[in-house]
Design a protein around this motif. Structure first.
Motif, PDB file in Angstrom:
ATOM      1  N   TRP A   1       3.220  24.072  29.892  1.00  0.00           N
ATOM      2  CA  TRP A   1       2.626  23.810  31.186  1.00  0.00           C
ATOM      3  C   TRP A   1       3.406  22.770  31.970  1.00  0.00           C
TER       4      TRP A   1
ATOM      5  N   VAL B   1       1.199  19.774  37.499  1.00  0.00           N
ATOM      6  CA  VAL B   1       0.142  20.740  37.814  1.00  0.00           C
ATOM      7  C   VAL B   1      -1.040  20.539  36.864  1.00  0.00           C
ATOM      8  N   TYR B   2      -0.731  20.379  35.563  1.00  0.00           N
ATOM      9  CA  TYR B   2      -1.769  20.180  34.553  1.00  0.00           C
ATOM     10  C   TYR B   2      -2.649  18.991  34.918  1.00  0.00           C
TER      11      TYR B   2
ATOM     12  N   GLU C   1      -3.090  17.585  37.837  1.00  0.00           N
ATOM     13  CA  GLU C   1      -3.878  17.823  39.055  1.00  0.00           C
ATOM     14  C   GLU C   1      -5.076  18.719  38.766  1.00  0.00           C
ATOM     15  N   ILE C   2      -4.887  19.753  37.939  1.00  0.00           N
ATOM     16  CA  ILE C   2      -6.013  20.628  37.585  1.00  0.00           C
ATOM     17  C   ILE C   2      -7.044  19.832  36.799  1.00  0.00           C
ATOM     18  N   ARG C   3      -6.572  18.957  35.884  1.00  0.00           N
ATOM     19  CA  ARG C   3      -7.514  18.134  35.124  1.00  0.00           C
ATOM     20  C   ARG C   3      -8.339  17.262  36.058  1.00  0.00           C
TER      21      ARG C   3
ATOM     22  N   VAL D   1      -0.539  21.492  44.548  1.00  0.00           N
ATOM     23  CA  VAL D   1       0.839  21.599  44.062  1.00  0.00           C
ATOM     24  C   VAL D   1       1.104  23.058  43.722  1.00  0.00           C
ATOM     25  N   VAL D   2       2.209  23.572  44.188  1.00  0.00           N
ATOM     26  CA  VAL D   2       2.601  24.922  43.771  1.00  0.00           C
ATOM     27  C   VAL D   2       4.012  24.833  43.203  1.00  0.00           C
ATOM     28  N   LYS D   3       4.108  24.982  41.890  1.00  0.00           N
ATOM     29  CA  LYS D   3       5.420  24.950  41.256  1.00  0.00           C
ATOM     30  C   LYS D   3       5.853  26.345  40.845  1.00  0.00           C
TER      31      LYS D   3
END
Lengths: 243, 243
Positions: free
Chosen positions: A211, A215-216, A218-220, A238-240
């Motif tokens: 992952w 991003v991880y 931010e989702i958390r 965020v879009v990676k």
């Protein structure tokens, strides 16, 4: 104190000391943990994972009240000030863990009480040994209220109102099996070694997912809006992905 | 694309296409769904019900990233803009469903991922076939954060913090029976025919209650204050009952 070691993709943060060390969260240990987390964060890459463990009989027994008392030189109000100081310092540890750019696993290898239980619950996954150790929010018995971020963390991670009440208002001492049933921890394991092995297996599984850490994180954070508000954190989009 | 059919009191919204059609939510399909929902709303009477189904292997596999990529003319930042455009357009579909003046049932007849899972979860009742298909929030694997209304929907419909974490932060692929245990859906059924039959049975039962659609929609919205806030909806008091 606390050490950081990397084996493959996994960072091991170990609360060190002899068997009787309660890993009390005083300003020194708190600073040591923050340094270790900052180091883990700086070395974060796709697939890295953090596992937190502790040496000895205790995971952590909470804030260092005896340090507060002795540093207060006999003044009860100063002791309370020093306790409040530790509450403020520890808030940053929770913020660091909630924003750490990698999955986090706590292997609760001994008793975890008060701020020590909050330390464990600040991780994404909590595994515990079933043969020893209890979880316990001691505040109601000691005679002190909980910081706002403690109750927010309990609300974020524990769904059932009756469990929240039993843990905070009834001061229950919960062993691993009951902790699983109550939704306080994810799984129970036969011994300290088995809990750590299970944590490593889980960590290896996560490492394979590779992952993106940013991003991880931010989702958390987006999972826990009440908590991050109190911790002074924000989320962003965020879009990676390569679309 | 998408069709609307009325049989008795039940409106069937069908995502149409051949067996391999992923029912990707691009601006065209989104617009088609919105006009269908608008038509349904205009024909709402006491006892009408909406059932959403899909043809083929997929319920919906989420936003049309391939369309975003090809329509962007090779510019990655433009592809991201087009993705964000679809996110904004789809928010209105969710708002339409959350304010639809009749009960809504999703019969998940195939894989539902990302925005496709959100589409299903925007319904009052979700039933799924157990023999094929899984639910999956792919964002953590793809490397993108989730729109605010996505996480608000998850919080509104999924109580358990560990289930939310597993779905959003761990990107688990969940088959129907596990989805029931996790509280993602209401029930699991042996085949596609059986899940649609079950949806129709439930629809007929709900239809017999002859609910006032406007009141029904207001009560629904009041269940999800965080979500409707993010969707820009409000509630209002209504008394239609003859007291």
């Amino acid at each position: 104190m606390c050490t950081l070691e990397k084996r493959g993709n996994i960072f091991f943060l170990t609360l060190t000391g002899d068997g009787a060390d309660e890993h009390r969260l005083n300003p020194t240990l708190i600073a040591s943990i923050r340094t270790a987390l900052a180091e883990a964060k700086s070395q974060s890459t796709r697939g890295t994972v953090l596992i937190t463990v502790a040496d000895g009989k205790f995971f952590s027994n909470g804030f260092d009240l005896s340090w507060a008392k002795s540093a207060a030189c006999g003044s009860p109000s100063e002791a309370v000030n020093l306790l409040r100081h530790m509450v403020d310092l520890f808030k940053d540890v929770v913020a660091d863990l909630i924003s750490l750019p990698m999955p986090t696993i706590a292997a609760v290898t001994g008793h975890a009480a008060a701020a020590g239980l909050m330390l464990a619950m600040s991780h994404d996954y909590v595994l515990m040994r079933r043969d020893r150790g209890i979880l316990y929010m001691s505040e109601v018995d000691i005679g002190m209220t909980l910081p706002d971020y403690f109750t927010a963390l309990v609300r974020s991670k524990v769904a059932r109102p009756e469990v929240r009440r039993d843990v905070l208002l009834r001061g229950v001492r919960v062993k691993a099996e009951e902790a699983v049933a109550k939704g306080l921890v994810d799984s129970a394991h036969d011994s300290g070694e088995k809990a750590v092995e299970a944590a490593v297996r889980l960590g290896d599984e996560f490492a394979k997912r590779k992952w993106d850490g940013e991003v991880y994180a931010e989702i958390r954070k987006a999972l826990y809006p009440e908590l991050i508000g109190l911790l002074g954190l924000a989320t962003r989009s965020v879009v990676k992905a390569r679309l | 694309m998408c069709t609307l059919e009325k049989r008795g009191k039940i409106f069937f919204l069908t995502l149409t296409g051949d067996g391999a059609d992923e029912h990707r939510l691009n601006p065209t399909l989104i617009a088609s769904i919105r006009s269908t929902l608008s038509e349904v709303k205009s024909q709402s009477t006491r006892g009408t019900v909406l059932i959403t189904v899909a043809e083929g292997k997929f319920f919906s596999n989420g936003f049309d990233l391939a369309w975003a990529k090809s329509a962007s003319g090779g510019s990655p930042s433009e592809a991201v803009n087009l993705l964000r455009h679809m996110v904004r357009l789809f928010k209105d579909v969710v708002a339409d469903l959350i304010s639809l003046p009749m009960p809504t049932i999703a019969a998940v007849t195939g894989h539902a991922a990302a925005a496709g899972l959100l589409l299903a979860m925007s319904h009052d009742y979700v039933m799924m076939r157990r023999d094929r298909g899984f639910l999956y929030m792919s964002e953590v694997d793809m490397g993108m954060t989730l729109a605010d209304y996505f996480t608000a929907m998850i919080r509104s419909k999924v109580a358990k913090p560990d289930a939310r974490r597993d779905v959003l932060l761990r990107g688990v692929k969940v088959k129907a029976d596990e989805a029931v245990v996790k509280g993602l859906i209401d029930s699991a059924h042996d085949s596609v025919e059986k899940v649609v039959e079950a949806a129709v049975r439930l629809g007929e039962e709900l239809s017999k209650r002859k609910w006032d659609g406007e009141v029904y929609a207001e009560i629904r919205k009041a269940l999800y204050p965080e979500l409707i806030g993010v969707l820009g909806l409000t509630t209002k008091p209504l008394v239609k009952g003859r007291l």
